[in-house]
Design a protein around this motif. Structure first.
Motif, PDB file in Angstrom:
ATOM      1  N   ASP A 133     -49.918  -7.548  68.500  1.00  0.00           N
ATOM      2  CA  ASP A 133     -49.100  -6.720  67.618  1.00  0.00           C
ATOM      3  C   ASP A 133     -49.270  -5.231  67.936  1.00  0.00           C
ATOM      4  OD1 ASP A 133     -51.535  -5.890  66.321  1.00  0.00           O
ATOM      5  OD2 ASP A 133     -51.484  -7.764  65.201  1.00  0.00           O
TER       6      ASP A 133
ATOM      7  N   GLU B 162     -50.390  -2.776  66.134  1.00  0.00           N
ATOM      8  CA  GLU B 162     -51.694  -2.225  65.768  1.00  0.00           C
ATOM      9  C   GLU B 162     -52.746  -2.519  66.828  1.00  0.00           C
ATOM     10  OE1 GLU B 162     -49.696  -3.801  63.789  1.00  0.00           O
ATOM     11  OE2 GLU B 162     -49.331  -2.544  62.037  1.00  0.00           O
TER      12      GLU B 162
ATOM     13  N   GLY C 283     -45.848  -5.545  61.648  1.00  0.00           N
ATOM     14  CA  GLY C 283     -47.098  -5.833  60.952  1.00  0.00           C
ATOM     15  C   GLY C 283     -48.058  -6.542  61.886  1.00  0.00           C
ATOM     16  N   ARG C 284     -49.310  -6.613  61.476  1.00  0.00           N
ATOM     17  CA  ARG C 284     -50.321  -7.253  62.302  1.00  0.00           C
ATOM     18  C   ARG C 284     -50.028  -8.740  62.470  1.00  0.00           C
ATOM     19  NH1 ARG C 284     -56.258  -4.887  60.549  1.00  0.00           N
ATOM     20  NH2 ARG C 284     -55.731  -2.679  60.621  1.00  0.00           N
TER      21      ARG C 284
ATOM     22  N   GLU D 298     -49.746 -11.667  59.487  1.00  0.00           N
ATOM     23  CA  GLU D 298     -49.331 -11.119  58.201  1.00  0.00           C
ATOM     24  C   GLU D 298     -48.035 -11.750  57.673  1.00  0.00           C
ATOM     25  OE1 GLU D 298     -50.823  -9.164  56.177  1.00  0.00           O
ATOM     26  OE2 GLU D 298     -52.391  -8.147  57.322  1.00  0.00           O
TER      27      GLU D 298
ATOM     28  N   GLU E  79     -42.016  -4.038  56.670  1.00  0.00           N
ATOM     29  CA  GLU E  79     -43.429  -4.069  57.039  1.00  0.00           C
ATOM     30  C   GLU E  79     -44.149  -5.196  56.299  1.00  0.00           C
ATOM     31  OE1 GLU E  79     -47.296  -1.056  57.169  1.00  0.00           O
ATOM     32  OE2 GLU E  79     -45.588  -0.625  55.852  1.00  0.00           O
TER      33      GLU E  79
ATOM     34  N   LYS F 118     -47.558  -6.557  55.177  1.00  0.00           N
ATOM     35  CA  LYS F 118     -48.896  -5.982  55.028  1.00  0.00           C
ATOM     36  C   LYS F 118     -49.487  -6.372  53.669  1.00  0.00           C
ATOM     37  CE  LYS F 118     -51.124  -1.404  55.175  1.00  0.00           C
ATOM     38  NZ  LYS F 118     -50.875   0.053  55.294  1.00  0.00           N
ATOM     39  N   ASP F 119     -50.729  -6.839  53.690  1.00  0.00           N
ATOM     40  CA  ASP F 119     -51.466  -7.136  52.448  1.00  0.00           C
ATOM     41  C   ASP F 119     -50.676  -8.061  51.524  1.00  0.00           C
ATOM     42  OD1 ASP F 119     -53.473  -5.454  53.368  1.00  0.00           O
ATOM     43  OD2 ASP F 119     -52.623  -3.695  52.372  1.00  0.00           O
TER      44      ASP F 119
ATOM     45  N   ASN G 111     -46.620   6.185  60.694  1.00  0.00           N
ATOM     46  CA  ASN G 111     -47.731   5.258  60.515  1.00  0.00           C
ATOM     47  C   ASN G 111     -48.803   5.339  61.589  1.00  0.00           C
ATOM     48  OD1 ASN G 111     -47.392   2.947  58.259  1.00  0.00           O
ATOM     49  ND2 ASN G 111     -45.402   3.767  58.869  1.00  0.00           N
TER      50      ASN G 111
ATOM     51  N   ASN H  45     -52.473   4.014  60.829  1.00  0.00           N
ATOM     52  CA  ASN H  45     -52.938   2.788  61.478  1.00  0.00           C
ATOM     53  C   ASN H  45     -54.230   3.029  62.236  1.00  0.00           C
ATOM     54  OD1 ASN H  45     -50.872   1.169  60.566  1.00  0.00           O
ATOM     55  ND2 ASN H  45     -49.567   1.553  62.345  1.00  0.00           N
TER      56      ASN H  45
ATOM     57  N   GLN I  33     -57.095   3.121  59.828  1.00  0.00           N
ATOM     58  CA  GLN I  33     -57.391   1.798  59.294  1.00  0.00           C
ATOM     59  C   GLN I  33     -58.157   0.954  60.304  1.00  0.00           C
ATOM     60  OE1 GLN I  33     -53.626   0.128  58.224  1.00  0.00           O
ATOM     61  NE2 GLN I  33     -53.484   1.245  56.291  1.00  0.00           N
TER      62      GLN I  33
END
Length: 544
Positions: A195, A197, A360-361, A364, A513, A515-516, A533, A537, A540
């Protein structure tokens, strides 16, 4: 300093490259470029010691550590994350185990005067000298530190590597590299299947932590960000540029322009001299001049113009039939597997003609959402396709799903209907399959060829909703540019999942996105999203 001296590789009388020499200095960040089949991966394997050249050698200091990350990860599915990372010290552990084994033999043997006993004494002495010269460290603590630094939690350490996505497996391999503290890192297509990230993390790792690096990649942004030198492999030789990829492209065009000018001038000289020789051959008064010009032509070193890869993907999506106003509508959508919540209470709509990105990662929920849209999984909430929506779907593993026993032609013929069957050869020609290529079995195709063939299948009937999950994996830079332009011109709705920032930029006008456990809708282009971002990122991911 590591030097490559006079490398040559020949297969069945064919020369891949010959007399290749260059030096890798400390802190060099090198992009290894060239068209598919030029020999880049082969050269990298030779430097890594994974393949032997026909001639030549790689010279490195005795204590130099060269770490190699191949295109296809080699993590074992029967190892835990911790066990796999600890393999970074396998040579040290092997040395320790051999010392212990020899010492046990020496305790029980009584043939003190035998040559075998003396050989064991010599061996354990040599091993002991090497082993006890190594800095005394707590290996388990070092492995733990590396894994936690790369984002793994302590509870992940005992999980099998098979449970992790490609991006996280990449981090396991990079943990092994980090623990080895290598003098040279070799990376073959490291950004495939990870990804954005993870790519950002890898960039910062290479820029800030690594010593020398050689990388093969089709990710333009990635190689531009990390490299300061480009080595091009072409026509069996190399050209070395002290420049990153974008600057190298400019310099290469200047080089070819000089070559073409010199080639044209030389061809004129050759033609003029041949005309003189033919005109005055047998003329007594011109004999010396004719002979001199013949000798000059024989000794002349001919100028070659570097080959240009003229093959080009010709790609145009058929006109999209008109769909309803909202091809995709999602309302209060949730999905979980057991106790694991992927996302919950997601609501959004995608309008006709919109081009959007899912980012997104890994893990996710991007691919899970696509499966929900396609109706492939059971969900809570609503996920509906609009009126007259015709979906064209390119899965992340689409190329791998092709029947390896069919030929290229059979693969397309199997799904072609009606008049389009009469145009199969023309269509395949547009995707760089021509001549004998169409009779090749899928099993012998490269990753890029398989991806192009899978794309052909996608184009056989008009669609108005394209869903593409990592479509650029294995595509070269030129093919990616062509695909990007075709998607810009596509008049239907596009949902795109990709880790390739250069490919995404300028392509999508809205970002979702993941995420979480949430799906967050951003009313901005992917360009603006990535800029906004990037620093967040990085923080994070503990990159600064």
């Amino acid at each position: 300093m590591i030097s490559v001296d006079g490398l040559a590789v020949e297969f069945s009388g064919e020369t891949l490259f010959s007399d290749v020499s260059f030096v890798v200095n400390e802190n060099d960040k090198i992009a290894l470029m060239g068209k598919n089949g030029a020999g880049k991966s082969t050269m990298m394997k030779i430097i890594a010691g994974a393949q032997k050249p026909t001639r030549g050698k790689v010279n490195a200091p005795k204590d130099a550590v060269i770490a190699y990350l191949p295109q296809h990860l080699l993590t074992e599915d029967d190892s835990t994350v911790f066990e796999e990372a600890a393999k970074a010290f396998k040579e040290i552990f092997s040395m320790r185990d051999e010392i212990d084994s020899i010492n046990k033999q020496l305790e029980t043997r009584t043939d003190y005067e035998s040559s075998e006993y003396m050989a064991l004494i010599d061996r354990v002495s040599d091993l002991g000298e090497k082993f006890y010269a190594i800095e005394d460290i707590n290996y388990d603590a070092e492995v733990e530190k590396a894994l936690k630094g790369l984002g793994f939690k302590r509870e992940d350490f005992s999980r099998p590597t098979s449970e992790f996505s490609g991006g996280w497996r990449m981090r396991i391999e990079l943990a092994k590299i980090l623990l080895q503290k290598p003098d040279l890192i070799l990376l073959d297509e490291p950004t495939n299947h990870i990804d954005i990230e993870s790519v950002i993390w890898l960039e910062h790792f290479l820029i800030n932590k690594a010593k020398a690096v050689i990388v093969i990649s089709h990710d333009r942004t990635f190689i531009d960000n990390i490299t300061n030198r480009t080595i091009e492999v072409t026509m069996g030789r190399i050209y070395d540029y002290k420049a990153n990829y974008s600057h190298y492209l400019q310099l290469r065009e200047e080089r070819r322009a000089h070559q073409q000018k010199a080639f044209a001038e030389q061809q004129k000289i050759i033609a003029d001299n041949k005309a003189f020789i033919e005109r005055f051959r047998g003329t007594y008064s011109k004999t010396n001049q004719v002979n001199a010009r013949e000798r000059m032509l024989e000794k002349m070193e001919l100028i070659e113009v570097d080959e240009v890869d003229t093959s080009a993907l010709r790609l145009r999506f058929p006109a999209a039939p008109r769909s309803g106003d909202y091809p995709i509508s999602v309302s209060h959508l949730s999905k979980q597997y057991g106790d694991h919540i992927v996302f919950k209470d997601a609501s959004f709509a995608i309008s006709r003609g919109e081009k959007v990105s899912f980012v997104g990662r890994n893990g996710e929920g991007k691919s899970t959402m696509i499966k929900a849209i396609l109706g492939e999984i059971v969900i809570e909430g609503k996920c509906e396709l609009g009126h007259n929506v015709k979906v064209g779907y390119f899965a992340q593993n689409q190329a791998a799903l092709l029947n390896s026993e069919l030929t290229v032609f059979q693969t397309v013929d199997e799904v072609a209907k009606g008049e389009i069957r009469t145009q199969i050869k023309t269509i395949l020609g547009g995707f760089m399959f021509s001549g004998d290529d169409i009779d090749k079995k899928v099993s012998v195709l490269s990753g890029g060829e398989r991806t192009r063939l899978a794309m052909v299948k996608l184009l056989l009937e008009p669609v108005n909703l394209l869903i593409l999950d990592e479509p650029t994996n294995h595509l070269d830079l030129k093919s990616k540019d062509v695909l990007k332009e075709a998607l810009k011109a596509f008049d239907g709705t596009l949902v795109l999942v990709s880790h390739d920032r250069d490919f995404l930029q300028g392509l999508s006008e809205k970002v979702f996105e993941f995420k979480d456990q949430r799906v967050i809708e951003h009313f901005e282009t992917i360009d603006a999203f990535l800029v906004r971002n990037r620093i967040e990122n990085i923080k994070q991911l503990d990159l600064v």
